[in-house]
Design an enzyme around this catalytic site. Structure first.
Site, PDB file in Angstrom:
ATOM      1  NE  ARG A 246       3.466  -7.920  40.543  1.00 54.99           N
ATOM      2  CZ  ARG A 246       2.698  -8.878  40.035  1.00 54.99           C
ATOM      3  NH1 ARG A 246       2.627 -10.155  40.780  1.00 54.99           N
ATOM      4  NH2 ARG A 246       1.983  -8.726  38.779  1.00 54.99           N
ATOM      5  CD  GLU A 275      10.543 -13.162  40.890  1.00 57.65           C
ATOM      6  OE1 GLU A 275      10.042 -13.534  40.070  1.00 57.65           O
ATOM      7  OE2 GLU A 275       9.749 -12.576  42.177  1.00 57.65           O
ATOM      8  CG  HIS A 294       7.417 -15.716  39.954  1.00 60.33           C
ATOM      9  ND1 HIS A 294       7.592 -14.305  40.045  1.00 60.33           N
ATOM     10  CD2 HIS A 294       5.825 -15.671  39.916  1.00 60.33           C
ATOM     11  CE1 HIS A 294       6.659 -13.763  39.899  1.00 60.33           C
ATOM     12  NE2 HIS A 294       5.444 -14.393  39.847  1.00 60.33           N
TER      13      HIS A 294
END
Length: 336
Positions: A246, A275, A294
């Protein structure tokens, strides 16, 4: 005969964009042999518009874009006996009202852990060779270094912050290499560490002693922003930090200052907070930051694994066999 007298009624609710990746035709065909479909797949928004469609549903299948399992939604689902989530985390969709119903919920975190661990392993090995660091020097100096000093994958140290699904899988991959694996995890027992083949240490020792440190901790109030200037500044010369967990685990402002002051360090950041980063974030321009969007989690056909896990669990349900991936409510709050 273990099979129930009636076929369970199921409904699939998730975002449309990734539905075909998570539940490809062969998985849907397999589910169709085990359940009666309440109707066509819905999005969360479509379910919100007609929640009464849940009235006869026994099994709620979902994934990304799952509905929040609050009291209002559950009041429309009196027959619900299991929720199966073809995604990693279930924290954002479970509520006290859901846990009070004592309904099992399955997470596909174990399936999503596979590509994350593979991505992590690749960057661990690159970090031990200092590939990113040396590539920067080559581009800047326009020449190759003479016999660069790299730890390599021989008697070097790799640190794992967290021994959940992904941390343990990374440790299993690293067992094939001649490296020492250290881990810091406040809830991991010595038995868990022994089975994973790692040595438990403090977080301070983890950062100070390892050539590569990889983050696999959940985002909790006590872990938010916990990776700051002190820990990052203590890392060995030429060390690599990998974050596939995270983004908010890292104090970005503090990390930016350390990375500016320590060009020998490399940060491989597959997750950030927010993000994506703000357009003016230094993460885009710092030469010793490897920023990826990601990518570590299941992508494309890798997502088939998540749907396959759900299919396997539905098969166990219909045969009255124990679920393998149900979340223990007692540990739900500490999961990623």
């Amino acid at each position: 005969m273990n099979e129930p007298a009636t076929v369970p009624t199921a409904l699939l609710v998730m975002e449309e964009a990734r539905r075909a990746d998570v539940y490809p035709p062969e998985v849907l065909a397999g589910l169709g042999r085990l359940v009666h479909w309440q109707g066509p797949p819905l999005t969360r928004q479509e379910l919100d518009a007609d929640p009464d469609v849940l009235r006869d549903v026994d099994l709620l299948l979902t994934g990304w874009g799952a509905p929040v399992l609050d009291g209002a939604l559950l009041s429309h689902a009196p027959r619900l006996r299991a929720v199966l989530v073809a995604a990693g985390s279930v924290r954002h969709l479970t509520t006290p009202a859901f846990w009070e119903r004592d309904i099992p919920i399955v997470s596909a975190a174990a399936a999503n852990a596979v590509p994350v661990a593979e991505f992590t392993l690749a960057h661990v090995l690159l970090g031990l060779k200092q590939a990113h660091h040396i590539a920067r020097e080559v581009a800047h100096n326009r020449r190759f270094p003479t016999d660069p000093d790299v730890p390599g994958a021989y008697r070097s140290r790799v640190g794992l912050l967290g021994l959940g699904h992904i941390g343990r899988l990374v440790a299993a991959h690293l067992a094939r290499f001649d490296v020492e694996v250290l881990a810091a995890d406040p809830v991991a027992s010595s038995d868990t560490a022994e089975r994973a083949g790692v040595r438990l240490v403090s977080i301070d020792e983890l950062f100070a002693a390892c050539h590569v440190v990889s983050l696999h901790a959940p985002l909790l109030p006590e872990t938010r922003g916990s990776i700051g200037a002190r820990l990052l500044g203590s890392m060995r010369p030429g060390a690599t930090l990998i974050n596939t967990a995270r983004g908010a685990l890292i104090d970005e402002s503090a990390a930016t200052e350390v990375l500016r002051a320590r060009p020998d360090l490399t940060a491989v950041l597959d997750v950030t907070h927010p993000e994506p980063p703000a357009p003016d974030s230094p993460l885009f321009t710092l030469p010793n930051v490897v920023l990826t969007p990601h990518l570590a989690g299941a992508m494309g056909t890798e997502r088939h694994r998540l749907g396959q896990l759900v299919l396997d669990e539905v098969d166990r349900l219909t045969r009255n066999r124990p679920l393998r991936h149900a979340i223990d409510p007692a540990h739900a709050a500490s999961l990623a």
